[in-house]
Design a protein around this motif. Structure first.
Motif, PDB file in Angstrom:
ATOM      1  N   PRO A 435       0.797  -1.237   0.000  1.00 41.98           N
ATOM      2  CA  PRO A 435       0.000   0.000   0.000  1.00 41.98           C
ATOM      3  C   PRO A 435       0.824   1.280   0.000  1.00 41.98           C
ATOM      4  O   PRO A 435       0.379   2.307  -0.520  1.00 41.98           O
ATOM      5  N   ASP A 436       2.045   1.252   0.567  1.00 46.18           N
ATOM      6  CA  ASP A 436       2.876   2.461   0.578  1.00 46.18           C
ATOM      7  C   ASP A 436       3.624   2.660  -0.732  1.00 46.18           C
ATOM      8  O   ASP A 436       4.427   3.597  -0.861  1.00 46.18           O
ATOM      9  N   GLY A 437       3.395   1.778  -1.722  1.00 45.27           N
ATOM     10  CA  GLY A 437       4.022   1.919  -3.025  1.00 45.27           C
ATOM     11  C   GLY A 437       5.345   1.201  -3.180  1.00 45.27           C
ATOM     12  O   GLY A 437       5.891   1.157  -4.294  1.00 45.27           O
ATOM     13  N   SER A 438       5.867   0.617  -2.120  1.00 51.06           N
ATOM     14  CA  SER A 438       7.145  -0.080  -2.208  1.00 51.06           C
ATOM     15  C   SER A 438       6.974  -1.439  -2.885  1.00 51.06           C
ATOM     16  O   SER A 438       5.974  -2.129  -2.678  1.00 51.06           O
ATOM     17  N   ALA A 439       7.955  -1.785  -3.722  1.00 45.61           N
ATOM     18  CA  ALA A 439       7.909  -3.054  -4.448  1.00 45.61           C
ATOM     19  C   ALA A 439       8.570  -4.148  -3.619  1.00 45.61           C
ATOM     20  O   ALA A 439       9.581  -3.917  -2.958  1.00 45.61           O
ATOM     21  N   VAL A 440       7.992  -5.335  -3.669  1.00 40.91           N
ATOM     22  CA  VAL A 440       8.525  -6.490  -2.937  1.00 40.91           C
ATOM     23  C   VAL A 440       8.477  -7.715  -3.843  1.00 40.91           C
ATOM     24  O   VAL A 440       7.815  -7.714  -4.882  1.00 40.91           O
ATOM     25  N   ALA A 441       9.200  -8.746  -3.443  1.00 44.62           N
ATOM     26  CA  ALA A 441       9.151 -10.048  -4.126  1.00 44.62           C
ATOM     27  C   ALA A 441       8.556 -11.053  -3.149  1.00 44.62           C
ATOM     28  O   ALA A 441       9.063 -11.214  -2.034  1.00 44.62           O
ATOM     29  N   VAL A 442       7.486 -11.717  -3.545  1.00 41.48           N
ATOM     30  CA  VAL A 442       6.786 -12.671  -2.688  1.00 41.48           C
ATOM     31  C   VAL A 442       7.092 -14.081  -3.166  1.00 41.48           C
ATOM     32  O   VAL A 442       6.817 -14.432  -4.319  1.00 41.48           O
ATOM     33  N   LYS A 443       7.693 -14.906  -2.292  1.00 42.53           N
ATOM     34  CA  LYS A 443       7.987 -16.292  -2.634  1.00 42.53           C
ATOM     35  C   LYS A 443       6.870 -17.172  -2.086  1.00 42.53           C
ATOM     36  O   LYS A 443       6.671 -17.258  -0.880  1.00 42.53           O
TER      37      LYS A 443
END
Length: 696
Positions: A435-443
């Motif tokens: 929601p804060d716009g930060s990109a993540v990688a979900v395994k």
């Protein structure tokens, strides 16, 4: 003319609809031997869904009572519409050896191609198995890229460990990734390495490799002792693949496969496309008009509990207490008497209220079961302990979050196919946006062992506190699912493997040494500075990512293990890793040490220096080279030919002295005995010095 054109269009549309309703033709054969052939599959032209070469058209050899996939030749043993699965038979691959010399005297490698069909290998229900001592088996996809494999040896019987097919009992196994449509096996061995006598103990005359139905193989257990030529069942996932998903499929009514009025469209869980199912309360074939029929729950009391008066309704049923009593009729309790009302209106209101209460209770129970399942997974994954410990670390600045399943689903657009960053043998990695716009990688992993579940919370707590510039930051996890999901920082430039082997803009030689030094520094930090020490367990070029500045980031700590302090400390564990990078000593002893990571990392350095993959395909059946880059390099180094196999640009830019010193370091790291290998700290220091010289 316009009227004629309209008529022609109408006739063409009717032809399309007629072909899509081929299952209604009475002339279509629906049985071959003991195999039932449900639509969308069919025997012969016009009896199946879609094009001729998409896998739904089958052939029946009446004389041999054998059903095969037209155009592919695979023998079909069973087809399931509800599960969207098919069981086919695969011939096992075999390699036999002359024991005195170790030379190959016979090799038969049996591939299976599914490309262009509706089928994909089931990553959940099929596995890759190798049997033989010593055995080295792996397979490639249709593009010639290595997929997965494993090594097997035979420990002496007096030192046998519990369990089966674990790598040291003459059998090993490996999971397969999603989306696999082609299987090309390779069989090799250690037999040509005469100096490695450890691998030749208790050797067998032949080795075998095959893809197989995991449950069938597990049930076979110790009784599986086949030799010679034999076939095994393998599970395939199928789907309607002429549209990428349900939304696109519904837009073309003429080809939309979900024909029953009570059918529902579901996105394929393996590859693009969709499957059809009957809605709750109905069963049958959703691909056929009126194929889904109502389930009479009242005739299945063992499946749909009702201890009172059962009334079947379309898609459901009503279970009420007998006249003169009250209570919950789906639970076995003594009935309670109730007061009767004489008016018809009271009865009608009572029935309506009863229906309303039953419906509300059903919805409430479903939600409660879902919440209980999530709570159970949360607790068994150590959520309570992790939540408590994170509370005590809040003041230390540790940024780690426990996400809900809904939050992860929103971040990945419901695990959309467009968000997939990569697939592996153990799961899929998605790109997510918080929601804060930060990109993540979900395994999103597929399986996890029981021991890893018990220790998950503790290990997540340790990994969350790692703060090193060359280690991918673990920012959170999701515990509400059976297999926990891990959330990492997003690293934009992909993995090192694609940079070396991808065929695009490749890393320059000096940058390769820098990346090697940065990766070694991260692993040395995990071994020596983390408390307790962390053993990565799956070091490979695919698990080293590159950020926007092409700086190294060691990733995928999901398979890592915490170890006692000390370089010589070992952790007894089931063998896990990637073929080509796996430490032979770890394979033999099941004792994971920091030196196991050193061996695996040496293979990564070799990839950087040679530009070759950890496995090299061997096409000549007379050659007994097993395709291992590490063993191939050691043979060349012992003969003084190591410069010949280096990447030409690397040799020209780095110079002879740097190449020779790097090769000497790799030879030390690839020592068969772990105690003869340097520590990761020594490796990092040496690579840093070589990298500095390369930049001078």
């Amino acid at each position: 003319m316009e009227a004629l054109a309209a008529l022609l269009r109408l006739l063409l549309w009717l032809a399309v609809v007629a072909s899509s309703h081929a299952q209604q033709r009475p002339r279509c054969r629906r049985q071959c031997g003991n195999v039932t052939v449900p639509y969308p599959f069919g025997i012969g032209a016009g009896c199946h869904h879609g094009a001729t070469a998409n896998g739904f058209r089958l052939r029946c050899d009446a004389r041999r009572r054998r059903l095969t996939v037209a155009g592919y030749g695979h023998v079909v043993a069973a087809i399931s519409v509800p599960k969207a699965e098919a069981t086919v038979l695969l011939n096992a691959s075999r390699a036999c050896y002359d024991r005195p010399s170790g030379r190959v005297v016979g090799r038969r490698e049996k591939p299976m191609a599914l490309n262009g069909s509706a089928f994909l290998f089931s990553s959940m229900k099929s596995k890759f198995v190798s049997i033989g001592c010593p055995g080295l088996s792996y397979f490639f996809d249709g593009g010639g890229d290595y997929v997965t494999g494993c090594m097997s040896v035979c420990r002496p019987s007096e030192r046998a460990l519990p369990g089966s097919c674990r790598g040291d009992d003459g059998c090993c196994q490996s999971t397969i990734p999603l989306g696999l449509d082609s299987y090309h096996p390779r069989l090799g061995s250690f037999r040509a390495r005469g100096q490695e006598t450890t691998f030749l103990e208790n050797s067998t005359a032949c080795s075998y490799a095959f893809m197989v139905d995991a449950m069938w193989f597990w049930l076979a257990g110790a009784r599986f002792n086949r030799t010679g030529d034999f076939a095994v069942p393998v599970i395939l996932d199928w789907a309607i693949r002429d549209a990428p998903g349900c939304a696109a499929a519904r837009r073309d009514a003429g080809t939309y496969a979900c024909r029953s009025a009570h059918a529902v469209c579901l996105e394929s869980s393996n590859g693009p496309g969709y499957i059809c199912n009957c809605t709750d309360g109905y069963e049958g074939n959703p691909y056929v008009t009126d194929g889904c029929s109502d389930v009479n729950e009242c005739e299945r009391r063992d499946e749909f509990l009702c201890y009172g008066v059962c009334i079947n309704t379309p898609g459901s049923f009503i279970c009420t207490c007998p006249k003169g009593s009250s209570g919950n009729a789906t639970t076995w309790l003594p009935p309670r008497h109730q007061v009767h009302h004489s008016t018809q209106g009271s009865v009608s209101v009572g029935v309506f209220m009863l229906l309303l209460v039953c419906f509300s209770a059903h919805v409430w129970l479903q939600k409660r079961r879902l919440l209980r399942a999530k709570q159970r997974f949360f607790e068994q994954n150590g959520g309570l302990l992790l939540h408590q410990q994170l509370g005590t670390l809040a003041s230390t600045g540790v940024a780690f979050s426990i996400f809900s399943e809904e939050e992860i689903s929103r971040a990945t657009d419901g695990f959309a196919e467009a968000r997939v960053l990569g697939r592996g043998g153990h799961g899929v990695v998605y790109k997510g946006v918080l929601p804060d716009g930060s990109a993540v990688a979900v395994k999103r992993s597929m399986t996890v062992d029981a021991r890893q579940v018990r220790e998950f919370a503790r290990e997540m707590l340790i990994l969350s506190q790692i703060n090193h510039r060359h280690v991918v930051k673990l920012v959170g996890c999701c515990l509400e699912v059976e297999v926990p999901m891990l959330v990492y920082e997003y690293v934009p430039n992909g993995n090192l493997s694609s940079q070396i082997h991808g065929g695009g803009v490749l890393l320059p030689p000096a940058a390769r040494l820098r990346v090697a030094a940065e990766s070694a520094d991260a692993l040395a930090y995990m071994h020596s500075s983390a408390s307790p020490p962390i053993l990565h367990r799956d070091v490979k070029s695919a698990n080293i990512l590159l950020d926007g500045d092409l700086a190294a980031k060691v990733a995928d700590l999901g398979a890592s293990r915490l170890a006692p302090a000390g370089e010589a400390a070992a952790v007894a564990t089931m063998v896990q890793g990637t073929l080509g990078y796996l430490d032979p000593e770890y394979l033999l002893t099941c004792q994971l040490t920091s030196k196991s990571d050193v061996y695996s990392f040496a293979v990564v350095v070799l990839e950087l220096l040679t530009g070759r993959k950890a496995f090299v395909p061997v096409e000549d059946e007379e050659e007994d080279e097993e395709g291992s880059l590490a063993f191939w390099f050691l043979a060349a180094a012992h003969e003084g030919r190591h410069r010949e196999i280096m990447d030409r640009r690397v040799g020209e830019e780095l110079g002879v002295e740097v190449i020779d010193e790097a090769a000497e370091l790799v030879v030390q790291c690839l020592s068969m005995a772990g105690e003869d290998r340097p520590t990761m700290k020594d490796v990092a220091d040496k690579l840093q010095r070589l990298s500095s010289r390369a930049h001078e």
